[in-house]
Scaffold this active site. Structure first.
Site, mmCIF file in Angstrom:
data_model
loop_
_atom_site.group_PDB
_atom_site.id
_atom_site.type_symbol
_atom_site.label_atom_id
_atom_site.label_comp_id
_atom_site.label_asym_id
_atom_site.label_seq_id
_atom_site.Cartn_x
_atom_site.Cartn_y
_atom_site.Cartn_z
ATOM 1 N N SER A 111 3.348 -1.851 10.390
ATOM 2 C CA SER A 111 4.796 -1.885 10.647
ATOM 3 C C SER A 111 5.438 -3.239 10.322
ATOM 4 O O SER A 111 6.325 -3.702 11.041
ATOM 5 C CB SER A 111 5.106 -1.466 12.086
ATOM 6 O OG SER A 111 4.703 -0.122 12.294
ATOM 7 N N LYS B 70 0.031 4.251 -0.399
ATOM 8 C CA LYS B 70 -0.643 5.455 0.124
ATOM 9 C C LYS B 70 -0.388 6.636 -0.840
ATOM 10 O O LYS B 70 -0.345 6.424 -2.032
ATOM 11 C CB LYS B 70 -0.175 5.723 1.558
ATOM 12 C CG LYS B 70 -0.299 4.455 2.432
ATOM 13 C CD LYS B 70 -0.100 4.675 3.893
ATOM 14 C CE LYS B 70 -0.293 3.336 4.625
ATOM 15 N NZ LYS B 70 -0.251 3.444 6.068
ATOM 16 N N ASN C 54 0.865 -1.179 0.000
ATOM 17 C CA ASN C 54 0.000 0.000 0.000
ATOM 18 C C ASN C 54 0.902 1.229 0.000
ATOM 19 O O ASN C 54 1.480 1.574 1.027
ATOM 20 C CB ASN C 54 -0.908 -0.024 1.241
ATOM 21 C CG ASN C 54 -1.754 1.229 1.332
ATOM 22 O OD1 ASN C 54 -1.787 2.047 0.405
ATOM 23 N ND2 ASN C 54 -2.444 1.399 2.446
ATOM 24 N N GLY D 278 2.357 2.627 10.737
ATOM 25 C CA GLY D 278 3.300 3.736 10.597
ATOM 26 C C GLY D 278 3.968 4.155 11.896
ATOM 27 O O GLY D 278 4.587 5.210 11.972
ATOM 28 N N HIS E 86 -9.611 1.065 4.430
ATOM 29 C CA HIS E 86 -8.366 1.286 5.161
ATOM 30 C C HIS E 86 -8.625 2.265 6.311
ATOM 31 O O HIS E 86 -9.424 3.192 6.165
ATOM 32 C CB HIS E 86 -7.284 1.830 4.226
ATOM 33 C CG HIS E 86 -5.934 1.837 4.867
ATOM 34 N ND1 HIS E 86 -5.538 2.831 5.728
ATOM 35 C CD2 HIS E 86 -4.908 0.951 4.811
ATOM 36 C CE1 HIS E 86 -4.313 2.558 6.171
ATOM 37 N NE2 HIS E 86 -3.911 1.421 5.626
ATOM 38 N N GLU F 214 -7.069 4.713 7.396
ATOM 39 C CA GLU F 214 -6.872 6.134 7.067
ATOM 40 C C GLU F 214 -8.089 6.692 6.343
ATOM 41 O O GLU F 214 -8.430 7.859 6.488
ATOM 42 C CB GLU F 214 -5.589 6.299 6.237
ATOM 43 C CG GLU F 214 -4.353 6.150 7.120
ATOM 44 C CD GLU F 214 -3.147 5.550 6.429
ATOM 45 O OE1 GLU F 214 -3.091 5.549 5.194
ATOM 46 O OE2 GLU F 214 -2.244 5.070 7.153
ATOM 47 N N GLU G 283 -5.434 -4.725 10.453
ATOM 48 C CA GLU G 283 -4.444 -3.668 10.659
ATOM 49 C C GLU G 283 -4.784 -2.904 11.945
ATOM 50 O O GLU G 283 -5.586 -1.964 11.908
ATOM 51 C CB GLU G 283 -4.446 -2.701 9.477
ATOM 52 C CG GLU G 283 -4.046 -3.340 8.169
ATOM 53 C CD GLU G 283 -3.433 -2.329 7.209
ATOM 54 O OE1 GLU G 283 -2.345 -2.618 6.705
ATOM 55 O OE2 GLU G 283 -4.026 -1.258 6.988
#
Ligand code: 13P
Length: 252
Positions: free
Chosen positions: A213, A11, A9, A173, A95, A97, A167
């Site tokens: 991560s 992003k 991904n 991150g 996702h 985000e 996730e």
């Protein structure tokens, strides 16, 4: 029995030119890989050039999002028909985000999942708890709700392509990877939830990826867990050598 899947991904990183140089460097590094499904998810703008660059290889291309409608007055959106037309085979849905910054809800995830299935695009549905939810003992409840709502109203015979990505938001991150045991435990919760909705057979076949991560040095310990069927990789997928090391991990 479940084929391992590695998805990158990217992003909102990489121009089309940068995406192309990634593919040039990455392709030979995974050319001999036959045990895995490898998917690159670049920005919408880089989908077409990356699709062109992976032709004839073992690499597939997915979008990071899509609209649930076939077409319409939805400025700035991309439809499943458009993704399919250029050769996209996968799509990330829900996702964290997008849930956090773009009003993605369990309901919109459900609509997008149904749409992806209707168009023959492999949906990778992302679920995961916030740090506060984990710390207050609500992880199972959150996963149960997110998975249950995502799968609502989908007939069991249409569910074969679905991939779920666990996730945990606190691991994205942050460099704080879930321990393999903690991730496997959450995967088991997800699989049990899927079994309750769609039956044990479908749940046993459904691939559940871990994301948050994942790095070359922790990939093997995560992927060694029988419950973990692959990885959805953010930061460590931006560098070809690093993502190739994850894809080419050696089990122990
Ligand atoms: P990181 O690998 O950078 O933690 O990102 C995970 C992720 O969000 C993949 O979708």
């Amino acid at each position: 029995m479940r084929k391992t899947l590695f998805a990158a991904n990217w992003k909102m990183y990489k121009t089309p030119a940068e995406a192309l140089s990634f593919v040039q460097a990455f392709r030979p590094l995974v050319a001999s890989q036959t045990r895995d499904e490898i998917v690159l998810c670049p920005s919408m703008l880089s989908l077409a050039p990356v699709l062109d660059a992976v032709k004839g290889s073992n690499i597939s291309v997915g979008a990071q999002n899509m609209h649930s409608s076939d077409e319409g007055a939805f400025t700035g959106e991309t439809s499943p028909i458009m993704l399919k037309a250029i050769g996209c085979t996968h799509v990330l849905i829900g996702h964290s985000e997008r849930r956090q910054y773009f009003n993605e809800t369990d309901d919109s995830v459900n609509l997008k999942l149904k749409s992806a299935l209707a168009h023959g695009i492999v949906p990778i549905v992302c679920v995961g708890e916030l740090l506060a939810e984990r710390e207050t003992g609500h992880t199972s409840e959150v996963l149960h709700r997110q998975v249950g709502n995502a799968l609502a109203g989908i007939a069991p015979e249409h569910t074969a392509p679905i991939v779920i990505a666990y996730e945990p938001v606190w691991a994205i991150g942050t460099g704080k990877t879930a321990t393999p045991e903690l991730a496997a435990d959450a995967h088991l919760t997800i699989r049990t939830t899927v079994a309750g909705i769609l039956g044990r057979d479908i749940a046993d076949k459904m691939r559940i990826l871990y994301g948050g991560s994942v790095k070359p040095d922790n990939a093997a310990s995560l992927l060694n867990q029988p419950e973990i069927d692959g990885a959805l990789v953010g930061g460590a997928s931006l560098d070809p050598a690093s993502f190739a090391k994850i894809v080419n991990y050696t089990s122990f």
